[in-house]
Design a protein around this motif. Structure first.
Motif, short mmCIF file in Angstrom:
data_model
loop_
_atom_site.label_atom_id
_atom_site.label_comp_id
_atom_site.label_asym_id
_atom_site.label_seq_id
_atom_site.Cartn_x
_atom_site.Cartn_y
_atom_site.Cartn_z
N PRO A 199 22.07 87.98 31.61
CA PRO A 199 21.05 87.50 32.57
C PRO A 199 20.29 86.27 32.08
N TRP A 200 20.41 85.96 30.77
CA TRP A 200 19.69 84.79 30.24
C TRP A 200 20.42 83.48 30.50
N ALA A 201 21.71 83.54 30.88
CA ALA A 201 22.49 82.29 31.00
C ALA A 201 21.81 81.28 31.94
N PRO A 202 21.41 81.68 33.17
CA PRO A 202 20.77 80.67 34.04
C PRO A 202 19.45 80.15 33.47
N VAL A 203 18.71 81.02 32.78
CA VAL A 203 17.43 80.60 32.18
C VAL A 203 17.70 79.53 31.11
N LEU A 204 18.72 79.76 30.28
CA LEU A 204 19.01 78.81 29.20
C LEU A 204 19.54 77.49 29.77
N HIS A 205 20.33 77.56 30.84
CA HIS A 205 20.78 76.31 31.48
C HIS A 205 19.58 75.53 32.00
N ALA A 206 18.60 76.23 32.59
CA ALA A 206 17.41 75.53 33.11
C ALA A 206 16.61 74.92 31.96
N LEU A 207 16.46 75.67 30.86
CA LEU A 207 15.73 75.14 29.70
C LEU A 207 16.42 73.89 29.15
N ALA A 208 17.75 73.97 29.05
CA ALA A 208 18.51 72.84 28.49
C ALA A 208 18.39 71.62 29.40
N ALA A 209 18.47 71.85 30.70
CA ALA A 209 18.39 70.72 31.64
C ALA A 209 17.00 70.09 31.55
N ASP A 210 15.98 70.93 31.42
CA ASP A 210 14.62 70.41 31.31
C ASP A 210 14.45 69.62 30.01
N GLN A 211 14.95 70.18 28.89
CA GLN A 211 14.81 69.48 27.61
C GLN A 211 15.59 68.17 27.62
N ALA A 212 16.72 68.15 28.33
CA ALA A 212 17.56 66.94 28.37
C ALA A 212 16.82 65.77 29.01
N ARG A 213 15.80 66.07 29.81
CA ARG A 213 15.03 64.97 30.43
C ARG A 213 14.25 64.17 29.40
N SER A 214 13.94 64.77 28.24
CA SER A 214 13.17 64.04 27.21
C SER A 214 14.05 63.56 26.06
N VAL A 215 15.38 63.72 26.18
CA VAL A 215 16.22 63.41 25.02
C VAL A 215 16.25 61.90 24.74
N ARG A 216 16.17 61.58 23.43
CA ARG A 216 16.37 60.19 23.01
C ARG A 216 17.56 60.21 22.06
N PRO A 217 18.67 59.56 22.46
CA PRO A 217 19.89 59.67 21.66
C PRO A 217 19.71 59.29 20.20
N ASP A 218 18.78 58.36 19.90
CA ASP A 218 18.60 57.96 18.50
C ASP A 218 17.80 59.00 17.72
N ARG A 219 17.16 59.94 18.45
CA ARG A 219 16.39 61.01 17.76
C ARG A 219 16.77 62.35 18.38
N PHE A 220 18.09 62.59 18.43
CA PHE A 220 18.61 63.76 19.16
C PHE A 220 18.08 65.08 18.59
N ALA A 221 18.05 65.20 17.26
CA ALA A 221 17.63 66.48 16.67
C ALA A 221 16.18 66.79 17.04
N ASP A 222 15.31 65.77 16.98
CA ASP A 222 13.88 66.01 17.25
C ASP A 222 13.57 66.10 18.73
N THR A 223 14.36 65.43 19.56
CA THR A 223 14.01 65.42 21.00
C THR A 223 14.84 66.41 21.81
N PHE A 224 15.94 66.92 21.24
CA PHE A 224 16.71 67.91 21.98
C PHE A 224 17.06 69.15 21.14
N ALA A 225 17.83 68.95 20.07
CA ALA A 225 18.43 70.13 19.39
C ALA A 225 17.36 71.12 18.93
N ARG A 226 16.33 70.64 18.21
CA ARG A 226 15.33 71.57 17.66
C ARG A 226 14.42 72.14 18.75
#
Ligand code: HEM
Length: 329
Positions: free
Chosen positions: A99-126
């Motif tokens: 049941p968490w799959a859609p929640v995690l997809h939504a979290l990932a999509a939301d976090q992807a809006r702030s991603v900066r490719p040159d600082r991927f670990a700090d802006t997305f992965a962590r």
């Protein structure tokens, strides 16, 4: 998605290598690694009775630490370990995770809006890994932010070759922090919408909540973040076309490269006898690259194998699939 083959030269030339710097045997072939993961003569209780002799705390503090680390799956074997697994495995069952799959997809999509490719670990992965764990455990972001450094202090004591009084004091303080949040979590009412967080509603015996919180944060946050960051670094460098299957990401970017074990009873591997008391490092990153006779990659062991295999592999795959899909490489 190629990653680094750090142990390739050992695998080819010296697959059971005496690594003097870490005073351990380094095992690099897939067959040897999988055999040893299943072998009861190798144990995970690498902490031994060190906790009982630590300086820097009172006997009561030592007893508290010993009880805490004694509930730690990856540091126990035999009946204690089996009992802990029996408690944790149902909490992470596929029916609880799905049941968490859609929640995690939504979290990932939301976090992807702030991603900066040159600082991927700090802006997305962590931040994404932190949000995943806070959500599935039913923690607030503020509680997670307190638990993460407390977990780090408890792990530091385990990892230190010679723990100092400072390590011990830090760990005892951290235990207080974790215990307080664990107690609150056990009493928390289930949410009115969305899936039930995995540790809500008395999912575990009360004395297991704090150690499980630390193991799940220690065992989950860093590997998720590192696997995603390593995959992103490598895929941007090599610019592959289209999405990569999650298990291929895991095969080539195993966040835990070396699994430590202690030899309890002589074991023969690669023509060598490893004596009782020897330390062993099972190089799963290397095993994952040991091609078979037909040149095909093996089934990866990035989640380990045997009795200590990752009980959260389903959750990790779900989180990685959502993360890689949101980034869209
Ligand atoms: C990419 C993500 C992950 C990878 C690659 C991974 C890998 C592993 C590996 C290799 C082991 C076996 C260690 C050993 O044999 O010494 C393990 C054990 C464990 N993992 Fe994971 N893990 C991941 C995510 C997680 C997550 C998200 C959680 C919790 C929610 C978690 C919880 C645990 C626990 C509690 C153990 C100890 C099991 C035992 O000793 O019986 N892991 N993991």
């Amino acid at each position: 998605v190629t990653g680094a083959d750090r142990f390739g030269r050992y695998r080819e030339g010296d697959p059971v290598h005496r690594h003097a710097a870490s005073d351990a045997w380094l095992i690099t072939r897939h067959r040897d690694v999988t055999d040893l993961l299943a072998d009861p003569r190798l144990v995970s209780a690498t902490l031994g009775d060190r906790v009982a002799t630590l300086a820097g705390t009172t006997p009561a503090g030592r007893a508290e630490l010993a009880a805490f680390y004694g509930c730690w799956l990856s540091l126990t074997d035999g009946p204690v370990h089996r009992q802990l697994r029996r408690a944790l495995v149902p909490v992470l069952a596929p029916s609880k995770v799905a049941p968490w799959a859609p929640v995690l997809h939504a979290l990932a999509a939301d976090q992807a809006r702030s991603v900066r490719p040159d600082r991927f670990a700090d802006t997305f992965a962590r931040p994404y890994a932190a949000r995943v764990l806070a959500a599935v455990l039913g923690l607030t972001a503020a509680e997670f932010a307190v638990l993460l450094p407390a977990t780090g202090r408890l792990l530091r004591l385990v990892g230190a070759a010679t723990p100092t009084a400072g390590h011990v004091r830090e760990a005892v303080d951290a235990l207080g922090v974790v215990g307080g949040i664990g107690d609150r979590l056990a009493d928390r009412a289930p949410p009115t919408d969305g899936p039930v967080p995995l540790l809500h509603g008395g999912a575990l015996r009360p004395e297991l909540v704090a150690p499980v919180l630390v193991q799940v944060i220690g065992g989950g946050y860093d590997p998720l973040a590192r696997c995603l960051a390593s995959w992103a670094r490598d895929s941007s460098a090599h610019a592959p076309a289209g999405p990569v299957p999650v298990d291929e990401v895991l095969r080539l970017h195993p966040p835990f490269e070396l699994l430590p074990r202690l030899v309890a009873d002589t074991v023969r591997v690669g023509g060598r006898d490893l004596a009782p008391g020897s330390r062993v490092l099972l190089a799963i990153g290397s095993a994952n690259r040991d091609l078979d006779a037909a040149g095909r990659p093996p089934a990866h062991v990035s989640f380990g194998a045997g009795r200590h295999r990752c009980p959260a592999a389903g959750l990790a795959r779900t989180a990685l699939a959502a993360g890689t899909a949101a980034i869209g490489r």
